[in-house]
Structure formats: C-alpha cells, structure tokens
Design a protein around this motif. Structure first.
Motif, PDB file in Angstrom:
ATOM      1  N   MET A   1       0.803  -1.335   0.106  1.00 52.60           N
ATOM      2  CA  MET A   1      -0.197  -0.063   0.019  1.00 52.60           C
ATOM      3  C   MET A   1       0.897   1.322  -0.197  1.00 52.60           C
ATOM      4  SD  MET A   1      -3.081   0.819  -0.199  1.00 52.60           S
ATOM      5  CE  MET A   1      -4.323   1.889   0.418  1.00 52.60           C
ATOM      6  N   LYS A   2       1.913   1.212   0.860  1.00 55.34           N
ATOM      7  CA  LYS A   2       2.972   2.524   0.740  1.00 55.34           C
ATOM      8  C   LYS A   2       3.466   2.306  -0.570  1.00 55.34           C
ATOM      9  CE  LYS A   2       4.184   2.528   5.774  1.00 55.34           C
ATOM     10  NZ  LYS A   2       5.422   2.696   6.479  1.00 55.34           N
ATOM     11  N   ASN A   3       3.895   1.531  -1.110  1.00 49.93           N
ATOM     12  CA  ASN A   3       4.505   1.546  -2.396  1.00 49.93           C
ATOM     13  C   ASN A   3       3.573   2.097  -3.404  1.00 49.93           C
ATOM     14  OD1 ASN A   3       6.847   0.992  -2.265  1.00 49.93           O
ATOM     15  ND2 ASN A   3       6.740  -1.291  -3.040  1.00 49.93           N
ATOM     16  N   LEU A   4       2.145   1.959  -3.482  1.00 49.69           N
ATOM     17  CA  LEU A   4       1.076   2.314  -4.285  1.00 49.69           C
ATOM     18  C   LEU A   4       0.916   4.098  -4.092  1.00 49.69           C
ATOM     19  CD1 LEU A   4      -0.688   1.747  -6.555  1.00 49.69           C
ATOM     20  CD2 LEU A   4      -2.326   0.990  -4.755  1.00 49.69           C
ATOM     21  N   LEU A   5       0.990   4.258  -2.683  1.00 47.57           N
ATOM     22  CA  LEU A   5       0.913   5.688  -2.413  1.00 47.57           C
ATOM     23  C   LEU A   5       2.215   6.693  -2.842  1.00 47.57           C
ATOM     24  CD1 LEU A   5      -0.907   7.738  -1.059  1.00 47.57           C
ATOM     25  CD2 LEU A   5       0.108   7.336   1.305  1.00 47.57           C
ATOM     26  N   ARG A   6       3.039   6.072  -2.634  1.00 48.59           N
ATOM     27  CA  ARG A   6       4.626   6.697  -3.259  1.00 48.59           C
ATOM     28  C   ARG A   6       4.349   7.003  -4.714  1.00 48.59           C
ATOM     29  NH1 ARG A   6       8.783   3.378  -1.451  1.00 48.59           N
ATOM     30  NH2 ARG A   6       8.277   4.090   0.870  1.00 48.59           N
ATOM     31  N   GLN A   7       4.104   5.922  -5.418  1.00 47.05           N
ATOM     32  CA  GLN A   7       3.924   6.025  -6.936  1.00 47.05           C
ATOM     33  C   GLN A   7       3.034   7.002  -7.344  1.00 47.05           C
ATOM     34  OE1 GLN A   7       2.959   2.157  -8.611  1.00 47.05           O
ATOM     35  NE2 GLN A   7       3.728   2.714 -10.655  1.00 47.05           N
ATOM     36  N   TYR A   8       1.903   6.986  -6.826  1.00 47.65           N
ATOM     37  CA  TYR A   8       0.910   7.893  -7.006  1.00 47.65           C
ATOM     38  C   TYR A   8       1.445   9.497  -6.887  1.00 47.65           C
ATOM     39  CZ  TYR A   8      -3.467  10.873  -7.013  1.00 47.65           C
ATOM     40  OH  TYR A   8      -4.018  11.926  -7.132  1.00 47.65           O
ATOM     41  N   ARG A   9       2.156   9.675  -5.433  1.00 49.25           N
ATOM     42  CA  ARG A   9       2.779  10.992  -5.301  1.00 49.25           C
ATOM     43  C   ARG A   9       3.707  11.251  -6.466  1.00 49.25           C
ATOM     44  NH1 ARG A   9       4.301  10.372   0.336  1.00 49.25           N
ATOM     45  NH2 ARG A   9       2.680   9.173   0.991  1.00 49.25           N
ATOM     46  N   ASP A  10       4.560  10.497  -6.807  1.00 51.87           N
ATOM     47  CA  ASP A  10       5.831  10.660  -7.639  1.00 51.87           C
ATOM     48  C   ASP A  10       4.914  11.076  -9.254  1.00 51.87           C
ATOM     49  OD1 ASP A  10       7.632  10.010  -5.689  1.00 51.87           O
ATOM     50  OD2 ASP A  10       8.010   8.018  -6.788  1.00 51.87           O
ATOM     51  N   GLN A  11       3.992  10.377  -9.453  1.00 53.57           N
ATOM     52  CA  GLN A  11       3.296  10.880 -10.595  1.00 53.57           C
ATOM     53  C   GLN A  11       2.808  12.087 -10.762  1.00 53.57           C
ATOM     54  OE1 GLN A  11       0.592   7.449 -11.708  1.00 53.57           O
ATOM     55  NE2 GLN A  11       2.285   6.241 -12.294  1.00 53.57           N
ATOM     56  N   ALA A  12       2.070  12.449  -9.594  1.00 47.78           N
ATOM     57  CA  ALA A  12       1.495  13.756  -9.400  1.00 47.78           C
ATOM     58  C   ALA A  12       2.526  14.937  -9.636  1.00 47.78           C
ATOM     59  CB  ALA A  12       0.712  13.885  -8.186  1.00 47.78           C
ATOM     60  N   GLY A  13       3.705  14.485  -9.024  1.00 47.75           N
ATOM     61  CA  GLY A  13       4.969  15.237  -8.827  1.00 47.75           C
ATOM     62  C   GLY A  13       5.143  15.711 -10.061  1.00 47.75           C
ATOM     63  N   LEU A  14       5.201  14.485 -10.922  1.00 48.83           N
ATOM     64  CA  LEU A  14       5.957  14.521 -12.431  1.00 48.83           C
ATOM     65  C   LEU A  14       4.883  15.455 -13.225  1.00 48.83           C
ATOM     66  CD1 LEU A  14       7.210  11.072 -12.748  1.00 48.83           C
ATOM     67  CD2 LEU A  14       8.529  13.057 -12.711  1.00 48.83           C
ATOM     68  N   ALA A  15       3.573  15.135 -13.001  1.00 51.12           N
ATOM     69  CA  ALA A  15       2.727  16.033 -13.770  1.00 51.12           C
ATOM     70  C   ALA A  15       2.699  17.355 -13.505  1.00 51.12           C
ATOM     71  CB  ALA A  15       1.136  15.386 -13.476  1.00 51.12           C
ATOM     72  N   ARG A  16       3.123  17.642 -12.382  1.00 45.11           N
ATOM     73  CA  ARG A  16       3.054  19.087 -12.192  1.00 45.11           C
ATOM     74  C   ARG A  16       4.390  19.885 -12.574  1.00 45.11           C
ATOM     75  NH1 ARG A  16       1.699  18.330  -7.334  1.00 45.11           N
ATOM     76  NH2 ARG A  16       3.606  17.785  -6.190  1.00 45.11           N
ATOM     77  N   ARG A  17       5.410  18.883 -12.549  1.00 51.77           N
ATOM     78  CA  ARG A  17       6.532  19.354 -12.890  1.00 51.77           C
ATOM     79  C   ARG A  17       6.767  19.493 -14.514  1.00 51.77           C
ATOM     80  NH1 ARG A  17      10.421  22.870 -13.191  1.00 51.77           N
ATOM     81  NH2 ARG A  17      12.379  22.099 -13.984  1.00 51.77           N
ATOM     82  N   LEU A  18       5.852  18.537 -15.315  1.00 55.68           N
ATOM     83  CA  LEU A  18       5.876  18.666 -16.537  1.00 55.68           C
ATOM     84  C   LEU A  18       4.880  20.009 -17.161  1.00 55.68           C
ATOM     85  CD1 LEU A  18       6.101  17.380 -19.533  1.00 55.68           C
ATOM     86  CD2 LEU A  18       3.808  15.971 -18.858  1.00 55.68           C
ATOM     87  N   THR A  19       3.892  20.405 -16.352  1.00 57.49           N
ATOM     88  CA  THR A  19       3.069  21.586 -16.514  1.00 57.49           C
ATOM     89  C   THR A  19       4.001  22.804 -16.333  1.00 57.49           C
ATOM     90  OG1 THR A  19       1.144  20.467 -15.761  1.00 57.49           O
ATOM     91  CG2 THR A  19       1.263  22.701 -15.712  1.00 57.49           C
TER      92      THR A  19
END
Length: 77
Positions: A1-19
């Motif tokens: 579960m922690k891995n899934l949450l960390r992966q989601y945060r990483d993807q959200a951070g990447l999307a924000r950085r891409l923007t």
C-alpha cells in the motif's frame, strides 16, 4: 500500500513538473520570437547605415562589431 501511495505522489509530482516545464518552454518561445523581431528591426535600421559613408556611422558600426561576440565561436566560421 505504501508503494502504491508513493508511486501516486511521484506521478502527481511529475505531472506538476511537466506543466511547469511546458509553461517555461512557452515563455522561452515568446522571448525568442521577441528577440527575432528586434533583430529584424535592428537589421532594417543598420543595413542602410552600413552603406553610408558618414565617418560617424563607420565608427559606430566598427565599435559594435568589435563588441559583439560570435555565438558560434571562431571554430564555426
């Protein structure tokens, strides 16, 4: 579960950085367009002056040429 949450945060951070990067690229494009417009204007002004025999114009153009560095460098000429 922690891995899934960390992966989601990483993807959200990447999307924000891409923007952010897309906005920066657009800003650079706008600035490059403005620089190109100014370069065209300066060229239109300098070409008739370069053909002039006025000693002041010749001196100003020589100082300008001496003060401007070649962005390609001496090896690119």
């Amino acid at each position: 579960m922690k891995n899934l949450l960390r992966q989601y945060r990483d993807q959200a951070g990447l999307a924000r950085r891409l923007t952010e990067l897309e906005a920066e690229v657009q800003e650079c494009r706008s600035m490059n367009l403005r620089v190109a417009e100014l370069t065209d204007l300066v060229t239109e002004l300098l070409v008739p002056l370069a053909a002039s025999d006025d000693p002041r114009v010749v001196e100003i153009l020589e100082r300008y040429r001496a003060g401007v560095s070649d962005p390609a460098g001496p090896s690119q000429r």
